[in-house]
Design a protein around this motif. Sequence first.
Motif, PDB file in Angstrom:
ATOM      1  N   LEU A   1      27.636   6.468 -14.084  1.00 33.89           N
ATOM      2  CA  LEU A   1      26.730   7.591 -13.856  1.00 33.89           C
ATOM      3  C   LEU A   1      27.188   8.402 -12.662  1.00 33.89           C
ATOM      4  N   ARG A   2      27.152   9.717 -12.803  1.00 33.43           N
ATOM      5  CA  ARG A   2      27.560  10.569 -11.693  1.00 33.43           C
ATOM      6  C   ARG A   2      26.432  10.677 -10.685  1.00 33.43           C
ATOM      7  N   THR A   3      26.800  10.954  -9.456  1.00 35.94           N
ATOM      8  CA  THR A   3      25.813  11.094  -8.396  1.00 35.94           C
ATOM      9  C   THR A   3      25.315  12.532  -8.337  1.00 35.94           C
ATOM     10  N   LEU A   4      24.038  12.688  -8.021  1.00 38.35           N
ATOM     11  CA  LEU A   4      23.403  14.001  -8.018  1.00 38.35           C
ATOM     12  C   LEU A   4      22.668  14.221  -6.701  1.00 38.35           C
ATOM     13  N   LYS A   5      22.732  15.446  -6.203  1.00 34.88           N
ATOM     14  CA  LYS A   5      22.039  15.797  -4.970  1.00 34.88           C
ATOM     15  C   LYS A   5      20.588  16.161  -5.282  1.00 34.88           C
ATOM     16  N   TRP A   6      19.731  15.998  -4.272  1.00 34.01           N
ATOM     17  CA  TRP A   6      18.322  16.309  -4.447  1.00 34.01           C
ATOM     18  C   TRP A   6      18.101  17.773  -4.798  1.00 34.01           C
ATOM     19  N   SER A   7      18.907  18.651  -4.260  1.00 32.15           N
ATOM     20  CA  SER A   7      18.765  20.074  -4.571  1.00 32.15           C
ATOM     21  C   SER A   7      18.969  20.325  -6.057  1.00 32.15           C
ATOM     22  N   GLU A   8      19.921  19.606  -6.653  1.00 27.72           N
ATOM     23  CA  GLU A   8      20.198  19.741  -8.084  1.00 27.72           C
ATOM     24  C   GLU A   8      19.073  19.113  -8.914  1.00 27.72           C
ATOM     25  N   ILE A   9      18.538  18.000  -8.417  1.00 26.83           N
ATOM     26  CA  ILE A   9      17.446  17.319  -9.118  1.00 26.83           C
ATOM     27  C   ILE A   9      16.207  18.201  -9.164  1.00 26.83           C
ATOM     28  N   ARG A  10      15.904  18.847  -8.032  1.00 21.44           N
ATOM     29  CA  ARG A  10      14.722  19.718  -7.980  1.00 21.44           C
ATOM     30  C   ARG A  10      14.928  20.960  -8.840  1.00 21.44           C
ATOM     31  N   GLN A  11      16.109  21.495  -8.812  1.00 20.79           N
ATOM     32  CA  GLN A  11      16.400  22.704  -9.582  1.00 20.79           C
ATOM     33  C   GLN A  11      16.268  22.464 -11.082  1.00 20.79           C
ATOM     34  N   ASN A  12      16.722  21.309 -11.543  1.00 24.06           N
ATOM     35  CA  ASN A  12      16.693  21.002 -12.975  1.00 24.06           C
ATOM     36  C   ASN A  12      15.422  20.263 -13.413  1.00 24.06           C
ATOM     37  N   LYS A  13      14.545  19.997 -12.435  1.00 24.29           N
ATOM     38  CA  LYS A  13      13.261  19.342 -12.726  1.00 24.29           C
ATOM     39  C   LYS A  13      13.447  17.982 -13.388  1.00 24.29           C
ATOM     40  N   TRP A  14      14.343  17.198 -12.782  1.00 19.18           N
ATOM     41  CA  TRP A  14      14.518  15.816 -13.208  1.00 19.18           C
ATOM     42  C   TRP A  14      13.610  14.912 -12.381  1.00 19.18           C
ATOM     43  N   ILE A  15      13.527  13.650 -12.769  1.00 19.02           N
ATOM     44  CA  ILE A  15      12.684  12.674 -12.069  1.00 19.02           C
ATOM     45  C   ILE A  15      13.558  11.530 -11.558  1.00 19.02           C
ATOM     46  N   VAL A  16      13.235  11.044 -10.375  1.00 15.57           N
ATOM     47  CA  VAL A  16      13.967   9.928  -9.780  1.00 15.57           C
ATOM     48  C   VAL A  16      13.082   8.691  -9.758  1.00 15.57           C
ATOM     49  N   ILE A  17      13.621   7.588 -10.263  1.00 12.27           N
ATOM     50  CA  ILE A  17      12.933   6.296 -10.226  1.00 12.27           C
ATOM     51  C   ILE A  17      13.925   5.256  -9.735  1.00 12.27           C
ATOM     52  N   ASP A  18      13.621   4.653  -8.607  1.00 14.41           N
ATOM     53  CA  ASP A  18      14.483   3.629  -8.016  1.00 14.41           C
ATOM     54  C   ASP A  18      15.929   4.120  -7.876  1.00 14.41           C
ATOM     55  N   SER A  19      16.070   5.329  -7.341  1.00 15.67           N
ATOM     56  CA  SER A  19      17.367   5.972  -7.061  1.00 15.67           C
ATOM     57  C   SER A  19      18.128   6.393  -8.313  1.00 15.67           C
ATOM     58  N   GLN A  20      17.555   6.189  -9.491  1.00 17.89           N
ATOM     59  CA  GLN A  20      18.174   6.621 -10.737  1.00 17.89           C
ATOM     60  C   GLN A  20      17.524   7.936 -11.195  1.00 17.89           C
ATOM     61  N   VAL A  21      18.331   8.825 -11.757  1.00 17.71           N
ATOM     62  CA  VAL A  21      17.863  10.155 -12.149  1.00 17.71           C
ATOM     63  C   VAL A  21      17.674  10.209 -13.660  1.00 17.71           C
ATOM     64  N   TYR A  22      16.536  10.771 -14.096  1.00 11.92           N
ATOM     65  CA  TYR A  22      16.204  10.826 -15.515  1.00 11.92           C
ATOM     66  C   TYR A  22      15.829  12.254 -15.916  1.00 11.92           C
ATOM     67  N   ASP A  23      16.339  12.655 -17.059  1.00 14.79           N
ATOM     68  CA  ASP A  23      15.981  13.949 -17.644  1.00 14.79           C
ATOM     69  C   ASP A  23      14.852  13.710 -18.643  1.00 14.79           C
TER      70      ASP A  23
END
Length: 442
Positions: free
Chosen positions: A20-42
Amino acid sequence: MGKGANLVPNEAGNEEIEELRTLKWSEIRQNKWIVIDSQVYDVSKFSKKHPGGETLMNNNVGQDATDAFISFHKDMNKVEKYLKALKIGKVVPESDVNQNEERKDELNKDFQQLRKLAEGMNLFKPSGWFYSLHFLQLIVLDLIGTYIIYKSGYDNWLTYFIAVACLVTTQAQAGWLQHDLGHLSVFKSTKMNHLAHRVIIGAIMGFSADWWNSRHFKHHAKPNTIKKDPDIRFSYFYLVGKIMPKEIGKKKKGWLPYNLQQFYFFFTLPPSLIPILSAAETAIYLTSRKRFYEMMWIGIFTVRWCAMFVPILGIFGMIKLLFLVRFFQSYWFIWSTQMSHLPMEIDYDKDLSWFRTQLITTCNVEQSAFNDWVSGHLNFQIEHHLFPTMPRHNLYKIAPHVKQLCKKYDIEYQCKTMSQATFDIYNCLKESGEIWYDAYNM
């Protein structure tokens, strides 16, 4: 394979595994993804299928939803199967995290340790005796109320209102039981909780389990959060907190004289919430979504009440009795729930930690046998919001440990007397109305 994943050789060099690639918080907020236990989910597509509803998921996008996720889900093995297909990456460790974020992360870790302590103390294990006796009181009170109606009817107003009191108590206590079932805290089996939930709220109370879940979980996920908590969405009639009154006042808006809401609140919302507003909202919810299974349970309630009371009271007498029961039940419900929320902080979503969010938006009422019974243990509102799936008879056991964590992080733990909590409903409405009036007349 997740769309954020890459294929790389394993140690043997002859097979490929998913990285899995690493993602920055700015990208997570922009794409409206969710983080659970440091893992990113679409969750953009899955949110429409989520049992809690699309709005509940959308209220948490761009944020770390770890504690909320753990708090609401009982069968982790089941939900992790769904998550696996939604995983697209992991959060990259950021070097420029400020002191507040470090403190938030530390608090999150301490809260997770607190949850492990609660699990080690078996505080998520329900008592069969407690819930059996609770259910038994519903049957006994319902039968007593019905028996009195059959013996006296309208002939004796005193006995009639004793019967009404029994039926009101049945409905109020059924409300606390369905609340526990909705939070999956009565049975070990999720399916049994869901089935019993429909029996209690549907056949005994005449409302929908799906409707209640969709509304109540939004409240729990973002309590007292403007535009996200449905329990504070009544700005046309009342203004609460300090933010909304000022905003509405500055815009020179005001449907009603909100500076008098501390008076008219008690004669408008409590008597109308359950008999009128909740009934109408339930009907709209079920018909718009074509939830025929839920309608069936409400149908069972309707047939039951007609069979019990129409023969002695007639159709209009039955309707009158139902309205009276709903009327007094509504006051009971508003009083028991709002004294722990309305006087607390009401603001926009600040993406605070789960622990801090619950502590600034909820307060407790002192423990006593009466307070526990009359409020369905929601006098331990803080602990209930921190651990929604914990059986309510165990909430007092974790309370001392919650207080210790509050002390460590200098977070106020509010516990009031019943009288103080009741008067604070009036006081907070008065303060909010004055804020609106001042802003409106600037």
